[in-house]
Enzyme design. Structure first.
Site, short mmCIF file in Angstrom:
data_model
loop_
_atom_site.label_atom_id
_atom_site.label_comp_id
_atom_site.label_asym_id
_atom_site.label_seq_id
_atom_site.Cartn_x
_atom_site.Cartn_y
_atom_site.Cartn_z
N SER A 16 0.81 -1.22 0.00
CA SER A 16 0.00 0.00 0.00
C SER A 16 0.84 1.27 0.00
O SER A 16 0.32 2.35 -0.27
CB SER A 16 -0.93 0.01 1.22
OG SER A 16 -0.18 0.12 2.42
N ARG A 17 2.11 1.16 0.36
CA ARG A 17 2.97 2.35 0.40
C ARG A 17 4.43 1.92 0.41
O ARG A 17 4.72 0.71 0.42
CB ARG A 17 2.66 3.24 1.60
CG ARG A 17 2.80 2.56 2.94
CD ARG A 17 2.36 3.49 4.07
NE ARG A 17 1.93 2.77 5.25
CZ ARG A 17 2.72 2.37 6.24
NH1 ARG A 17 4.00 2.64 6.21
NH2 ARG A 17 2.24 1.71 7.28
N VAL A 70 -1.12 -9.50 7.81
CA VAL A 70 -0.42 -10.67 7.29
C VAL A 70 0.07 -11.59 8.40
O VAL A 70 0.39 -12.75 8.17
CB VAL A 70 0.71 -10.17 6.36
CG1 VAL A 70 1.96 -9.81 7.12
CG2 VAL A 70 1.00 -11.14 5.26
N TYR A 160 15.11 -6.34 14.85
CA TYR A 160 15.09 -6.25 13.39
C TYR A 160 16.23 -7.08 12.81
O TYR A 160 16.02 -7.92 11.93
CB TYR A 160 15.24 -4.78 13.00
CG TYR A 160 15.12 -4.49 11.51
CD1 TYR A 160 13.88 -4.53 10.89
CD2 TYR A 160 16.23 -4.13 10.75
CE1 TYR A 160 13.76 -4.23 9.53
CE2 TYR A 160 16.13 -3.83 9.40
CZ TYR A 160 14.87 -3.88 8.80
OH TYR A 160 14.77 -3.58 7.46
N1 LIG Z 1 12.92 1.71 3.81
C1 LIG Z 1 14.15 1.25 4.01
O1 LIG Z 1 15.13 2.02 4.09
C2 LIG Z 1 14.37 -0.24 4.12
C3 LIG Z 1 15.69 -0.71 4.21
C4 LIG Z 1 15.92 -2.08 4.30
C5 LIG Z 1 14.85 -2.97 4.29
N2 LIG Z 1 13.59 -2.49 4.22
C6 LIG Z 1 12.49 -3.47 4.23
O2 LIG Z 1 11.63 -3.22 3.13
C7 LIG Z 1 10.29 -3.55 3.49
C8 LIG Z 1 9.38 -2.37 3.21
O3 LIG Z 1 9.86 -1.25 3.95
P1 LIG Z 1 9.19 0.20 3.82
O4 LIG Z 1 10.20 1.17 4.28
O5 LIG Z 1 8.56 0.35 2.49
O6 LIG Z 1 8.06 0.08 4.97
P2 LIG Z 1 6.76 1.01 5.19
O7 LIG Z 1 6.84 2.25 4.41
O8 LIG Z 1 6.58 1.06 6.67
O9 LIG Z 1 5.58 0.10 4.57
C9 LIG Z 1 5.28 -1.12 5.16
C10 LIG Z 1 4.12 -1.74 4.41
O10 LIG Z 1 3.78 -2.97 5.05
C11 LIG Z 1 2.42 -2.92 5.51
N3 LIG Z 1 2.33 -3.70 6.75
C12 LIG Z 1 3.00 -3.49 7.90
N4 LIG Z 1 2.61 -4.41 8.82
C13 LIG Z 1 1.69 -5.21 8.19
C14 LIG Z 1 0.91 -6.32 8.62
N5 LIG Z 1 0.99 -6.81 9.85
N6 LIG Z 1 0.06 -6.89 7.72
C15 LIG Z 1 -0.05 -6.41 6.46
N7 LIG Z 1 0.67 -5.36 6.00
C16 LIG Z 1 1.52 -4.76 6.88
C17 LIG Z 1 2.14 -1.42 5.69
O11 LIG Z 1 0.75 -1.10 5.66
P3 LIG Z 1 -0.17 -1.05 6.99
O12 LIG Z 1 0.63 -0.32 8.05
O13 LIG Z 1 -1.42 -0.36 6.57
O14 LIG Z 1 -0.41 -2.48 7.36
C18 LIG Z 1 2.85 -0.88 4.46
O15 LIG Z 1 2.09 -1.13 3.29
C19 LIG Z 1 10.35 -4.00 4.94
O16 LIG Z 1 10.44 -5.40 5.03
C20 LIG Z 1 11.61 -3.35 5.47
O17 LIG Z 1 12.16 -4.04 6.57
C21 LIG Z 1 13.32 -1.15 4.13
#
Ligand SMILES: NC(=O)c1ccc[n+]([C@@H]2O[C@H](COP(=O)([O-])OP(=O)(O)OC[C@H]3O[C@@H](n4cnc5c(N)ncnc54)[C@H](OP(=O)(O)O)[C@@H]3O)[C@@H](O)[C@H]2O)c1
Length: 261
Positions: A16-17, A70, A160
């Site tokens: 979703s984002r 999820v 994490y």
């Molecule tokens: N951004 C970075 O710099 C970075 C770096 C390394 C790794 N990552 C990894 O990349 C992935 C995405 O990161 P992001 O920064 O895009 O995160 P984000 O902006 O916080 O987005 C997280 C997404 O997951 C959904 N979500 C969270 N908990 C959920 C649940 N229990 N059930 C269903 N959906 C859920 C959120 O929607 P809702 O809250 O509405 O559920 C949202 O759509 C993660 O696994 C993160 O650890 C990110």
């Protein structure tokens, strides 16, 4: 190059984002039918509009949004069952939903550890178990787990790092188990990715001096990565063209990470 994804079906958790939305757009732009899930139903609907426009451009079908948690086994089961019922196949699973909970050992209750492992490890394990039989029936598929450089090496919050390291380890062993069924399983390990409204943007706005310091010390290219840069890597791994890439952990980090593995 034709990535041979047209007409195939992908599930993206947390679509979703942030990174997940860009992944869903990128797969839809290749002509895939993409289903996303997240807990906030309003955000899921907004994302559907964005993904639909990418799908139109790529000749794909409209996206399918599901508001669900999820980490709830029954909800994950219903999602997979609904897609199989209506589309008869699942070709790609992207386990993207994840979060980082800060806190030192003495500050973290046991429940914090359980919640982090539920989201970052057990939900991907469960979804892999649910989709694998359907992938096998269709002659194969691709499971992509989103880990982190802070899972390949030290860094990030305790819970994490431990849960992402476990996800990387699970990916490697599952790749070996599912290789005979032509199901590829890989991890992408992003470095720090700048997303509008995301964690890094918020921290940099609150403290511009931290931004300057972080970028000069941690980011060799002088910037953070973008969600599109991660989405391209996901699209490559989703494609059957990546037929010999399985069990891999691919950093997408602009050389931010220090691991030589
Ligand atoms: N951004 C970075 O710099 C970075 C770096 C390394 C790794 N990552 C990894 O990349 C992935 C995405 O990161 P992001 O920064 O895009 O995160 P984000 O902006 O916080 O987005 C997280 C997404 O997951 C959904 N979500 C969270 N908990 C959920 C649940 N229990 N059930 C269903 N959906 C859920 C959120 O929607 P809702 O809250 O509405 O559920 C949202 O759509 C993660 O696994 C993160 O650890 C990110």
């Amino acid at each position: 190059m034709d990535l041979e994804l047209k007409g195939k079906v992908a599930l993206v958790t947390g679509g979703s984002r942030g990174l997940g939305l860009k992944m869903a757009e990128a797969l839809a732009a290749e002509g895939m039918t993409v289903s996303i899930c997240a807990r906030d139903g309003a955000r899921v609907q907004e994302a559907e509009v964005t993904i639909a426009s990418a799908a139109r451009a790529g000749g794909g079908a409209p996206p399918l949004g599901f508001a669900l948690d999820v980490t709830a086994p029954a909800e994950a089961e219903k999602w997979v069952a609904a897609i199989v019922r209506d589309h008869r196949r699942i070709d790609v699973l992207v386990n993207n939903a994840g979060a980082a909970r800060p806190g030192a050992l003495a500050e973290l209750p046991e429940t914090a550890w359980q919640e982090q492992f539920e989201l970052n490890l057990f939900a991907p394990v469960r979804l892999a178990r649910l989709v694998a039989p359907h992938m096998e029936k269709n002659g194969g598929g691709s499971i992509i787990n989103i880990g982190s450089i802070y899972g390949r090496e030290s860094g990030g919050p305790l819970t994490y790092n431990a849960s992402k390291a476990a996800l990387h380890s699970f990916t490697k062993m599952l790749a070996r188990e599912l290789a005979p069924k032509k199901i590829r399983v890989n991890t992408i390990a992003p470095g720090s990715i700048l997303v509008a409204g995301g964690n890094w943007e918020r921290r940099f706005k609150e403290n511009p001096a931290f931004e300057k310091d972080f970028i000069s010390h941690e980011m060799p290219a002088g910037r953070l990565g973008s969600a599109s840069e991660v989405a391209y890597a996901v699209t490559m791994l989703a494609s059957p063209r990546a037929s010999w890439i399985t069990g891999a952990c691919i950093p997408v980090d602009g050389a931010q990470g220090h691991s030589i593995l």
